[in-house]
Scaffold this motif. Sequence first.
Motif, short mmCIF file in Angstrom:
data_model
loop_
_atom_site.label_atom_id
_atom_site.label_comp_id
_atom_site.label_asym_id
_atom_site.label_seq_id
_atom_site.Cartn_x
_atom_site.Cartn_y
_atom_site.Cartn_z
N PHE A 134 0.71 -1.15 0.06
CA PHE A 134 -0.46 0.15 -0.41
C PHE A 134 0.46 0.91 0.21
N PHE A 135 1.95 1.38 0.84
CA PHE A 135 2.58 2.35 0.92
C PHE A 135 3.39 2.74 -0.38
N ALA A 136 3.86 1.54 -1.41
CA ALA A 136 4.90 1.98 -2.98
C ALA A 136 3.50 1.71 -4.27
N VAL A 137 2.35 1.10 -3.56
CA VAL A 137 1.38 2.20 -4.63
C VAL A 137 0.74 3.63 -4.50
N GLY A 138 0.84 3.86 -2.63
CA GLY A 138 0.38 4.88 -2.91
C GLY A 138 1.34 6.33 -3.14
#
Length: 185
Positions: A134-138
């Motif tokens: 979720f961090f990387a996609v954010g």
Amino acid sequence: METVKKKSWVIFTALAIFFFGIYLCFLRGPHFSDGDSYSVINSFLIFLDTGVYFPSRGAYGHPIPETVLGFVSYNFGVIASNILSFTFFYLSIFFVANVFVEKNKFLFILLAFSNSILLIDNTNTIDYPFALLFFAVGFFFLRKSILVSAIFFAFCIGSRANFALFIYPSPVSYTHLRAHETRHD
């Protein structure tokens, strides 16, 4: 012809790494090396039995992975939740490479997957790969859509609250990147 050979080699390597990780997930089965795996699944089971959320880590918990991993392991078995955790980790490495690595992305991906600690630990039912993905996609969506990025950052914090320390500086980095792009256009 050279790029076709190179592309097929990259795809073959990526698939080989993925299926090796799946194989490790089957080998590990319910034999967790991480004590948190039990507490993540147990949090879901307590919620299922009592209807009351009980965090996996005493004073704090990670509701998104606890719910998803608990549901998957309860309904499909622990091996399925191991595979889900590994799949999230696998995808997160590609997003991290796409967002943060400018040159030699394939080398970064190979180094990340050749690290036995990263590879083996993430074939376990754990919550960290959820937050990392979720961090990387954010960050992937930060330049495209602030709203979508904020939603993924919220999922990230719901997966691991300590990722907030990495997310809070993101508006500053976003502003800096926008200013840098504007100057060079």
